[in-house]
Design an enzyme around this catalytic site. Structure first.
Site, PDB file in Angstrom:
ATOM      1  N   TYR A  53       0.833  -1.224   0.000  1.00 21.98           N
ATOM      2  CA  TYR A  53       0.000   0.000   0.000  1.00 21.98           C
ATOM      3  C   TYR A  53       0.855   1.257   0.000  1.00 21.98           C
ATOM      4  O   TYR A  53       0.484   2.264  -0.601  1.00 21.98           O
ATOM      5  CB  TYR A  53      -1.008  -0.019   1.163  1.00 21.98           C
ATOM      6  N   GLN A  86     -15.211   2.163  -6.441  1.00 22.23           N
ATOM      7  CA  GLN A  86     -14.502   1.015  -5.866  1.00 22.23           C
ATOM      8  C   GLN A  86     -13.054   1.411  -5.603  1.00 22.23           C
ATOM      9  O   GLN A  86     -12.306   0.661  -4.965  1.00 22.23           O
ATOM     10  CB  GLN A  86     -14.507  -0.166  -6.835  1.00 22.23           C
ATOM     11  N   HIS A 104     -14.821   0.652  -1.089  1.00 18.64           N
ATOM     12  CA  HIS A 104     -13.699  -0.219  -0.688  1.00 18.64           C
ATOM     13  C   HIS A 104     -12.666   0.515   0.155  1.00 18.64           C
ATOM     14  O   HIS A 104     -11.526   0.071   0.249  1.00 18.64           O
ATOM     15  CB  HIS A 104     -13.026  -0.817  -1.938  1.00 18.64           C
ATOM     16  N   GLY A 172     -14.880   2.034 -16.254  1.00 21.29           N
ATOM     17  CA  GLY A 172     -13.552   1.537 -15.882  1.00 21.29           C
ATOM     18  C   GLY A 172     -13.552   0.461 -14.834  1.00 21.29           C
ATOM     19  O   GLY A 172     -12.685   0.457 -13.957  1.00 21.29           O
ATOM     20  N   THR A 173     -14.515  -0.477 -14.925  1.00 29.22           N
ATOM     21  CA  THR A 173     -14.480  -1.597 -13.995  1.00 29.22           C
ATOM     22  C   THR A 173     -14.741  -2.895 -14.755  1.00 29.22           C
ATOM     23  O   THR A 173     -15.571  -2.951 -15.653  1.00 29.22           O
ATOM     24  CB  THR A 173     -15.494  -1.452 -12.843  1.00 29.22           C
ATOM     25  N   SER A 174     -14.012  -3.937 -14.369  1.00 31.42           N
ATOM     26  CA  SER A 174     -14.186  -5.246 -15.025  1.00 31.42           C
ATOM     27  C   SER A 174     -15.427  -5.940 -14.484  1.00 31.42           C
ATOM     28  O   SER A 174     -15.798  -7.017 -14.925  1.00 31.42           O
ATOM     29  CB  SER A 174     -12.948  -6.126 -14.764  1.00 31.42           C
TER      30      SER A 174
END
Ligand code: BV8
Length: 231
Positions: A53, A86, A104, A172-174
């Site tokens: 991180y 997210q 998240h 922009g998210t799978s």
């Protein structure tokens, strides 16, 4: 004003130079997700998790919001815009979006391992072994790891917004991670016009009302121009 809800994922920040997860060269190619983004990984080797991180936080401090983030800010002139993200970066904030829900968590915050209600801003990019909360326990990244439940309030608000808005944008998210990936389905079930922006098709592409195969940094300014014609 009509309500626009945006569900954003790592692809939103890709043009700011932040790595996504599941593409070629993505984070999960280099790291074992369960070693660096799960409670088990934290138990096993928290130095590795803190380093994972720290590296991403360092990159974030050198990154800037991109045209996609700024396009969403511009849309606030025409819609009541809610960003359900997210992403754990703060690029939507830095771009100037005014309503942001983090499903998240947030990488620039740390939380006590003894008392999760104790949350602190991280100065700079490092969070290290020995950085303690006021109760003397180790601080951890304030993010939701795999196998951890999402924060109740943002998730409840996101679910309600997904069923009670005028337009839903998925960017922009799978759409692989639950429960976030279900939000567009709630919108579609409530007959809300849903548009997806992604250079690669996903499981949402074929059920969305419109699928724009493009990068968000290109598509959003274009979408804005289109919308201005109808407003
Ligand atoms: C939960 C924070 C209840 C940390 C993240 C087995 C055991 C335990 C759980 C599960 C299990 N099986 C399933 C689950 C549920 C699990 C899950 O969904 N797993 C999946 C992967 C199978 N979910 C959870 O664990 C969640 N909690 O369910 O709690 C529970 C509790 C116990 C047991 C069961 C259930 C918690 C999920 C949250 C995990 N934390 N992140 C961190 O960031 O380090 S998830 C992580 O993935 C990020 O948040 C990220 O945002 C998210 C989704 O990824 P994407 O954003 O979509 O990114 P990705 O790389 O995948 O895709 C990028 C896309 O962008 C691509 O489509 C690409 O084409 C596109 N793109 C690229 N460039 C651009 C672009 N688009 C536009 N413009 C561009 N320029």
């Amino acid at each position: 004003m009509k309500k626009l809800v945006v569900l954003s994922g790592a692809g939103m920040s890709a043009e700011s130079g932040l790595r996504t997860f599941r593409e070629m060269g993505g984070l999960w190619e280099e790291y074992d997700v369960y070693e660096v983004a799960s409670p088990g990984g934290w138990q096993k080797d928290r130095e590795l998790v803190l380093r994972f991180y720290n590296e991403r936080r360092k990159q974030l401090l050198e990154a800037e919001p991109n045209a996609g983030h700024l396009g969403l800010v511009e849309l606030e002139k025409f819609f009541e815009v809610w960003i359900v993200t997210q992403n754990i970066d703060d690029l939507h904030e830095r771009a100037g979006s005014s309503r942001i829900l983090h499903l998240h968590g947030e990488i620039r915050k740390a939380r006590s391992t003894a008392d999760p209600s104790l949350v602190y801003d991280i100065e700079g990019w490092k969070l290290e072994e020995g950085d303690l909360c006021e109760k003397g326990s180790q601080l951890r990244p304030h993010v939701v790891w795999f196998g951890e439940t999402l924060p109740e309030a943002p998730l409840a608000a996101a679910l309600d917004l997904s069923e009670n808005c005028d337009l839903f944008l998925v960017i922009g998210t799978s759409s692989m991670v639950q429960p976030a990936a279900s939000l567009p389905r709630y919108a579609l079930r409530s007959k809300i016009f849903t548009i997806e922006v992604n250079p690669e098709p996903t499981q949402i592409s074929e059920i969305a009302n419109e699928y724009i195969q493009s990068n968000s940094g290109i598509a959003l300014p274009k979408l804005l121009e289109e919308m201005k014609k109808y407003l």
